[in-house]
Design an enzyme around this catalytic site. Structure first.
Site, PDB file in Angstrom:
ATOM      1  N   ARG A  58      23.045   9.988  21.919  1.00  8.86           N
ATOM      2  CA  ARG A  58      21.528   9.998  22.003  1.00  8.86           C
ATOM      3  C   ARG A  58      20.624   8.292  22.293  1.00  8.86           C
ATOM      4  O   ARG A  58      19.825   7.970  22.685  1.00  8.86           O
ATOM      5  CB  ARG A  58      21.109  10.917  21.093  1.00  8.86           C
ATOM      6  CG  ARG A  58      21.218  11.848  21.589  1.00  8.86           C
ATOM      7  CD  ARG A  58      21.386  13.466  20.496  1.00  8.86           C
ATOM      8  NE  ARG A  58      20.538  13.643  18.890  1.00  8.86           N
ATOM      9  CZ  ARG A  58      21.158  14.434  18.852  1.00  8.86           C
ATOM     10  NH1 ARG A  58      22.983  14.795  19.660  1.00  8.86           N
ATOM     11  NH2 ARG A  58      22.051  13.933  17.599  1.00  8.86           N
ATOM     12  N   GLU A  95      27.993  14.188   6.277  1.00  4.07           N
ATOM     13  CA  GLU A  95      28.107  15.360   5.233  1.00  4.07           C
ATOM     14  C   GLU A  95      29.276  15.584   4.793  1.00  4.07           C
ATOM     15  O   GLU A  95      29.169  16.184   3.257  1.00  4.07           O
ATOM     16  CB  GLU A  95      27.408  16.563   5.697  1.00  4.07           C
ATOM     17  CG  GLU A  95      25.479  16.455   5.851  1.00  4.07           C
ATOM     18  CD  GLU A  95      24.626  17.515   6.284  1.00  4.07           C
ATOM     19  OE1 GLU A  95      25.188  18.826   5.311  1.00  4.07           O
ATOM     20  OE2 GLU A  95      24.664  17.478   6.955  1.00  4.07           O
TER      21      GLU A  95
END
Length: 171
Positions: A58, A95
């Site tokens: 993006r 994460e």
């Protein structure tokens, strides 16, 4: 224009408790997409920018049109193994694991002023890694630009006092 009107919020994606901010609803509206790039251009126009760098994927849809609007070049930052030719890489924590970002070793010349652009500033890990790559090549990071900033995740704290420009903030 209130850009938040063009952002779709998807609860519990990609996991429970996450409120995902989807920019694809802004991107598909030509007038809003153009206005968002124009607004970022106005925010950063006083910076002396030689290049814009953007992490995949993006960061490409924010950084490339912003580079075009400013009349400067664009440098892609890709995941490891995606660029041909000689690259430099930098690892970062996710994460649930680790990943690496890469740039062409000749993408930035020493002293060039670079703005890093992406769709969203969350925890700051991807952008901090991008900053490290630019600096390793001798570039000077003059700022970062985002459509969205998730202030409650305090990503700015990882950006070493670098200017942050964001169109929308969610607290």
């Amino acid at each position: 224009m209130d850009f938040k009107d063009y952002i779709r919020v998807i609860p519990d994606f990609p996991q429970a408790g996450i409120s995902f901010k989807d920019i694809t609803t802004l991107l598909r509206q030509g007038e809003a997409y153009r206005a968002s790039i124009d607004a970022l251009k106005e925010m950063v126009k006083e910076k002396q920018i030689d290049l814009i760098a953007g992490p995949e994927a993006r960061g490409f849809v924010v950084g490339a049109p912003l580079a075009y609007a400013l009349g400067v070049g664009f440098v892609p930052i890709r995941k490891s193994g995606k660029l041909p030719g000689q690259t430099i890489e930098e690892g970062y924590d996710l994460e649930y694991g680790k990943d690496k970002l890469a740039m062409h070793a000749d993408a930035i010349q020493p002293g060039q002023k670079v703005l890093i652009a992406d769709d969203l500033l969350a925890t700051g890990g991807t952008i901090a890694t991008s900053i490290n790559l630019v600096r390793r090549l001798g570039g000077e990071v003059v700022g970062t630009a985002f459509f969205i900033e998730l202030g409650f995740l305090n990503g700015r704290s990882k950006l070493d006092g670098i200017d942050v420009f964001s169109l929308m903030q969610y607290e």
